[in-house]
Design an enzyme around this catalytic site. Structure first.
Site, PDB file in Angstrom:
ATOM      1  CG  ASN A  45      10.408   4.233  -8.524  1.00  0.00           C
ATOM      2  OD1 ASN A  45      10.713   5.409  -8.655  1.00  0.00           O
ATOM      3  ND2 ASN A  45      10.802   3.503  -7.496  1.00  0.00           N
ATOM      4  CG  ASP A  47       5.481  -0.724  -1.192  1.00  0.00           C
ATOM      5  OD1 ASP A  47       6.158  -0.213  -0.281  1.00  0.00           O
ATOM      6  OD2 ASP A  47       5.932  -0.972  -2.319  1.00  0.00           O
ATOM      7  CE  LYS A 106      11.015   0.742  -0.716  1.00  0.00           C
ATOM      8  NZ  LYS A 106      10.669  -0.593  -1.198  1.00  0.00           N
TER       9      LYS A 106
HETATM   10  O1  RIB Z   1       8.570  -1.685  -2.527  1.00  0.00           O
HETATM   11  C1  RIB Z   1       8.676  -2.097  -3.857  1.00  0.00           C
HETATM   12  C2  RIB Z   1       9.106  -0.961  -4.739  1.00  0.00           C
HETATM   13  O2  RIB Z   1      10.425  -0.598  -4.403  1.00  0.00           O
HETATM   14  C3  RIB Z   1       9.146  -1.306  -6.213  1.00  0.00           C
HETATM   15  O3  RIB Z   1       7.924  -1.098  -6.843  1.00  0.00           O
HETATM   16  C4  RIB Z   1      10.268  -0.419  -6.729  1.00  0.00           C
HETATM   17  O4  RIB Z   1       9.829   0.592  -7.575  1.00  0.00           O
HETATM   18  C5  RIB Z   1      10.955   0.139  -5.484  1.00  0.00           C
HETATM   19  O5  RIB Z   1      10.612   1.429  -5.280  1.00  0.00           O
END
Ligand code: RIB
Length: 301
Positions: free
Chosen positions: A11, A249, A40
């Protein structure tokens, strides 16, 4: 070093830093704004690459200008991007994010090209399963594709590790026996097991076939079940929390780095606590993750 295949979302995050969240119908002026690499899958791939773990990303971007942003940030961090393709129809996934002064976030997600990751896409990229040791994935792409990728991973003798976020209802419980390491937070744990009792929830997931469950408890830290008790490792105190986006993450990637290096769950959790503490002290998701030389490893002992 063992190679990791990261299957997941890519994203672009559009982030407004606000003093408070707007009410319906209200217009607020934000204190700051940034466009950052997110998703993620991409975040976890970048966190691994920054720790010098050989990492290949499997995912999809859109047919728009945002895909350049994604390709560059992944490549510059050292992620192998040869498993990323471009959609002919839809845009790159995006996230509209508000971050408040405590560093907490609210996220609205548009899946875009991430939603096109289907069994065919994974099957076409099967060759990448051949020389990897781990498959790392999350719940931001279609669940059927995750299930298919896990089966393929097991057929190729890969170890599997899952961040079950954002939380989704699991209708097919056969998925669990394909999971070696599951890293839920408390909300996800309760959704999957219907109990708030952490130990009981871990037992339920293990009885369904998950090999190890590491529970993320935010500010409290993280823990796992060891001989019938919950073994908690406290998070490092952070005075100035700027932005918690992507901290989970960074945590799972650092945990995996620890497992690859030492194969020891307590040590891997301590490493994940240490490294994810860096990520909440800067704005943005992937951009906030430290590289190896920035980490004060003495804090581990
Ligand atoms: O875990 C964080 C992420 O969750 C963000 O970067 C956003 O894009 C969503 O996917």
């Amino acid at each position: 070093m063992e190679k990791v295949l990261v299957l997941g979302s890519i994203n672009i995050d559009f982030v407004s830093f606000v003093s408070q969240y707007p009410k319906p119908g209200e217009t607020l002026i934000s204190n700051d704004f940034g466009i950052f690499q997110g998703g993620k899958g991409a975040n976890q791939a970048i966190a691994l690459a920054k720790l010098d773990v050989p990492t290949l990303m499997l995912g999809k971007v859109g047919k728009d200008a945002l895909n350049d942003f994604a390709f560059s940030s992944l490549k510059e961090s050292g992620v192998d991007i040869s498993g990323i393709s471009k959609s002919k129809k839809v845009s790159t996934g995006s996230a509209s994010i508000w971050v408040n002064t405590q560093g907490q976030n609210s996220i609205v997600l548009y899946p875009g090209a991430n939603g096109e990751i289907d069994e065919d896409f994974i099957f076409q990229h099967e060759k990448f399963f051949d020389n990897a040791s781990w498959l790392l994935t999350q719940f931001e792409i279609p669940l059927e594709s995750i299930f298919f990728a896990l089966k393929l991973a097991k057929a190729h003798k890969l170890k599997t590790i899952i961040d079950p976020a954002p939380v989704r209802e699991i209708v097919n419980n056969d998925i669990w026996e394909l999971v070696d390491y599951l890293l839920p937070n408390e909300i996800e744990l309760k959704e999957f097991t219907n109990t708030e009792n952490v130990l009981k929830a871990i037992h339920i997931l293990k009885s369904r076939g998950v090999k190890e469950v590491i529970v993320k408890l935010g500010k409290q830290g993280a823990g796992y079940e060891d001989n019938g008790s919950f073994n908690l490792f406290s998070a490092l105190p952070v005075e100035n929390v700027v932005d918690t986006t992507g901290a989970g993450d960074c945590f799972i990637a650092a945990f995996l780095y620890g497992m690859i290096q030492w194969g020891n769950i307590p040590r891997a959790i301590k490493i994940a606590n240490l490294i994810s503490a860096y990520s909440i002290q800067k704005k943005g998701a992937a951009i906030s993750f430290p590289i190896k030389s920035e980490i004060d490893w003495k804090k581990l002992e």
